[in-house]
Design a protein around this motif. Structure first.
Motif, mmCIF file in Angstrom:
data_model
loop_
_atom_site.group_PDB
_atom_site.id
_atom_site.type_symbol
_atom_site.label_atom_id
_atom_site.label_comp_id
_atom_site.label_asym_id
_atom_site.label_seq_id
_atom_site.Cartn_x
_atom_site.Cartn_y
_atom_site.Cartn_z
ATOM 1 N N ASN A 1 10.524 11.132 -3.365
ATOM 2 C CA ASN A 1 9.499 10.090 -3.344
ATOM 3 C C ASN A 1 10.031 8.787 -3.928
ATOM 4 O O ASN A 1 9.913 7.711 -3.324
ATOM 5 N N ASP A 2 10.641 8.869 -5.105
ATOM 6 C CA ASP A 2 11.085 7.665 -5.804
ATOM 7 C C ASP A 2 12.327 7.059 -5.158
ATOM 8 O O ASP A 2 12.492 5.831 -5.159
ATOM 9 N N LEU A 3 13.184 7.900 -4.597
ATOM 10 C CA LEU A 3 14.375 7.375 -3.930
ATOM 11 C C LEU A 3 13.985 6.507 -2.740
ATOM 12 O O LEU A 3 14.499 5.393 -2.566
ATOM 13 N N VAL A 4 13.087 7.015 -1.906
ATOM 14 C CA VAL A 4 12.641 6.249 -0.743
ATOM 15 C C VAL A 4 11.970 4.955 -1.189
ATOM 16 O O VAL A 4 12.222 3.876 -0.627
ATOM 17 N N ALA A 5 11.121 5.037 -2.207
ATOM 18 C CA ALA A 5 10.420 3.850 -2.677
ATOM 19 C C ALA A 5 11.385 2.812 -3.250
ATOM 20 O O ALA A 5 11.231 1.609 -3.009
ATOM 21 N N ARG A 6 12.389 3.270 -3.976
ATOM 22 C CA ARG A 6 13.319 2.330 -4.619
ATOM 23 C C ARG A 6 14.341 1.757 -3.635
ATOM 24 O O ARG A 6 14.916 0.700 -3.896
ATOM 25 N N LEU A 7 14.559 2.434 -2.520
ATOM 26 C CA LEU A 7 15.506 1.931 -1.536
ATOM 27 C C LEU A 7 14.854 1.036 -0.484
ATOM 28 O O LEU A 7 15.442 0.042 -0.052
ATOM 29 N N PHE A 8 13.620 1.372 -0.080
ATOM 30 C CA PHE A 8 13.054 0.722 1.105
ATOM 31 C C PHE A 8 11.725 -0.013 0.881
ATOM 32 O O PHE A 8 11.248 -0.669 1.803
ATOM 33 N N ILE A 9 11.141 0.105 -0.312
ATOM 34 C CA ILE A 9 9.834 -0.519 -0.506
ATOM 35 C C ILE A 9 9.806 -1.428 -1.734
ATOM 36 O O ILE A 9 9.601 -2.645 -1.605
ATOM 37 N N ASN B 1 0.823 -1.205 0.000
ATOM 38 C CA ASN B 1 0.000 0.000 0.000
ATOM 39 C C ASN B 1 0.859 1.259 0.000
ATOM 40 O O ASN B 1 0.497 2.280 -0.595
ATOM 41 N N LEU B 2 2.007 1.202 0.673
ATOM 42 C CA LEU B 2 2.938 2.330 0.631
ATOM 43 C C LEU B 2 3.546 2.477 -0.768
ATOM 44 O O LEU B 2 3.768 3.599 -1.241
ATOM 45 N N LEU B 3 3.812 1.349 -1.423
ATOM 46 C CA LEU B 3 4.289 1.399 -2.808
ATOM 47 C C LEU B 3 3.234 2.054 -3.692
ATOM 48 O O LEU B 3 3.557 2.845 -4.585
ATOM 49 N N HIS B 4 1.989 1.723 -3.435
ATOM 50 C CA HIS B 4 0.886 2.330 -4.175
ATOM 51 C C HIS B 4 0.904 3.849 -4.029
ATOM 52 O O HIS B 4 0.764 4.586 -5.014
ATOM 53 N N ASP B 5 1.094 4.338 -2.812
ATOM 54 C CA ASP B 5 1.144 5.784 -2.615
ATOM 55 C C ASP B 5 2.375 6.392 -3.264
ATOM 56 O O ASP B 5 2.330 7.511 -3.785
ATOM 57 N N ALA B 6 3.486 5.660 -3.238
ATOM 58 C CA ALA B 6 4.684 6.147 -3.921
ATOM 59 C C ALA B 6 4.431 6.260 -5.420
ATOM 60 O O ALA B 6 4.928 7.183 -6.078
ATOM 61 N N GLY B 7 3.651 5.333 -5.971
ATOM 62 C CA GLY B 7 3.306 5.395 -7.386
ATOM 63 C C GLY B 7 2.538 6.654 -7.740
ATOM 64 O O GLY B 7 2.668 7.197 -8.844
ATOM 65 N N HIS B 8 1.758 7.153 -6.785
ATOM 66 C CA HIS B 8 1.005 8.399 -6.987
ATOM 67 C C HIS B 8 1.787 9.626 -6.527
ATOM 68 O O HIS B 8 1.250 10.729 -6.564
ATOM 69 N N ARG B 9 3.002 9.426 -6.079
ATOM 70 C CA ARG B 9 3.821 10.496 -5.516
ATOM 71 C C ARG B 9 3.129 11.110 -4.300
ATOM 72 O O ARG B 9 3.127 12.333 -4.105
ATOM 73 N N ASN B 10 2.572 10.240 -3.475
ATOM 74 C CA ASN B 10 1.893 10.681 -2.261
ATOM 75 C C ASN B 10 2.739 10.510 -1.000
ATOM 76 O O ASN B 10 2.235 10.724 0.105
ATOM 77 N N LEU B 11 4.009 10.094 -1.171
ATOM 78 C CA LEU B 11 4.926 10.112 -0.032
ATOM 79 C C LEU B 11 5.561 11.497 0.066
ATOM 80 O O LEU B 11 5.585 12.113 1.126
ATOM 81 N N TRP B 12 6.112 11.937 -1.056
ATOM 82 C CA TRP B 12 6.601 13.308 -1.238
ATOM 83 C C TRP B 12 6.086 13.799 -2.574
ATOM 84 O O TRP B 12 6.000 13.029 -3.533
ATOM 85 N N ARG B 13 5.790 15.072 -2.673
ATOM 86 C CA ARG B 13 5.450 15.624 -3.981
ATOM 87 C C ARG B 13 6.696 15.763 -4.844
ATOM 88 O O ARG B 13 6.619 15.728 -6.068
ATOM 89 N N ASP B 14 7.844 15.940 -4.182
ATOM 90 C CA ASP B 14 9.102 15.976 -4.924
ATOM 91 C C ASP B 14 9.402 14.574 -5.440
ATOM 92 O O ASP B 14 9.596 13.640 -4.660
#
Length: 315
Positions: free
Chosen positions: A95-103, A78-91
């Motif tokens: 957003n993508d760095l965190v998703a690609r490193l930890f999710i 579900n966190l990956l899903h939000d990262a896909g929408h750029r809902n972790l960070w708008r930047d």
């Protein structure tokens, strides 16, 4: 009128009503990145603690550990899903760095491919050959909900997707698959050095076993809750909210993932604001008239399983 037009029309109808009230939904788009960071850390610690339970306490806790790990795999999804929408960070870079490193790699997923397919899911919702998340109907006549569920559970393609993620997808670039494999090699090596061989091997066994069993069961049920038994033709006709509480919600829909209709109508709202968004939408006429909301999974006046009947559509 195309499916995409229906989708955009439904979203526009809701936002038009909200604009007449002064856009009360705009505050819901505000992000709190620290929430995502804490939730990622919580999921990682929960998984590792489950392994500790088995390695340093008793192997008898293995079944419990598998369920807990599968639940956190679903939460991370579900966190990956939000990262896909750029809902972790708008930047996008953060957003993508965190998703690609930890999710994403932890879930055998390519963020780029996930974002591509998920965008198609939103825009081509319920379209045969267009919606990548469209579930099939294995029976041509009415049946009970459990038979419909088992049809999906025993789909080989669905199980391979749950088990192997994008590692088994021919549509994912080789470079992305190599990154996932390289990430796992590095993670396993680090874990081996820090925690030892027994811990690392147990982690791998429990992680893969959870993916192959309980995670697949949860994911299938969750996907059916989103759209199964509904008629394609737009967001309102083909998507539902699960406004449930209790243990079943924690197991099936962590991170507020049950508010799927709310998400499709307001995709820029982060997961931790979806309950608030759902309450706002319940006050809108278009949502009250056309929105589909279930408040139970198995029992009650209108459980979601009660509408999992085939509609005459076959694979």
């Amino acid at each position: 009128m195309t499916t995409t037009s229906h989708v955009l029309s439904d979203m526009a109808a809701l936002r038009s009503e909200l604009r007449q009230q002064g856009d009360p939904h705009c505050e819901l788009f505000r992000l709190a990145p620290w929430r995502a960071v804490l939730d990622i850390a919580f999921d990682w610690l929960s998984v590792l603690s489950s392994v500790v339970l088995v390695v340093w306490w008793s192997e008898l806790f293995a079944p419990v550990a598998v369920v807990l790990i599968a639940n956190r795999q679903r939460a991370l999804g579900n966190l990956l899903h939000d990262a896909g929408h750029r809902n972790l960070w708008r930047d996008r870079r953060r957003n993508d760095l965190v998703a690609r490193l930890f999710i994403a790699p932890l879930l055998f997923a390519s963020l780029t491919r996930y974002r591509e397919t998920h965008f198609k899911h939103h825009m081509e919702l319920g379209t045969d050959g267009g919606d990548p998340d469209l579930l099939f109907f294995a029976r041509s006549g009415p049946t009970n909900w459990f038979s419909s569920y088992l049809d999906q559970v025993f789909s080989l393609n669905a199980w391979l997707s749950s088990m192997g993620g994008h590692l088994v997808s021919r549509q994912v670039r080789t470079a992305s698959q190599l990154y996932i494999l390289g990430w796992w090699l590095g993670a396993v090596a680090l874990l081996w050095v820090v925690a030892g061989a027994d811990f690392t091997i147990t982690f791998l066994v429990l992680w893969l076993l959870a993916r192959a069993t309980v995670f697949h069961l949860i994911t299938t049920f969750r996907e059916m809750c989103d759209h199964f038994g509904l008629q394609p033709g737009g967001v309102f006709t083909f998507t539902r909210d699960m406004a449930c509480h209790g243990v079943w919600r924690w197991l099936i829909h962590p991170r507020n993932n049950g508010y799927h209709l709310t998400h499709h109508l307001l995709p820029a709202v982060p997961y931790y604001r979806l309950p608030e968004a759902h309450r706002l939408l319940k006050g809108q006429e278009v949502f009250r008239d056309r929105g589909k909301v279930c408040c139970a999974y198995f029992t009650g006046a209108d459980p979601v399983t009660g509408v999992w009947q085939t509609q005459g559509r076959v694979p």
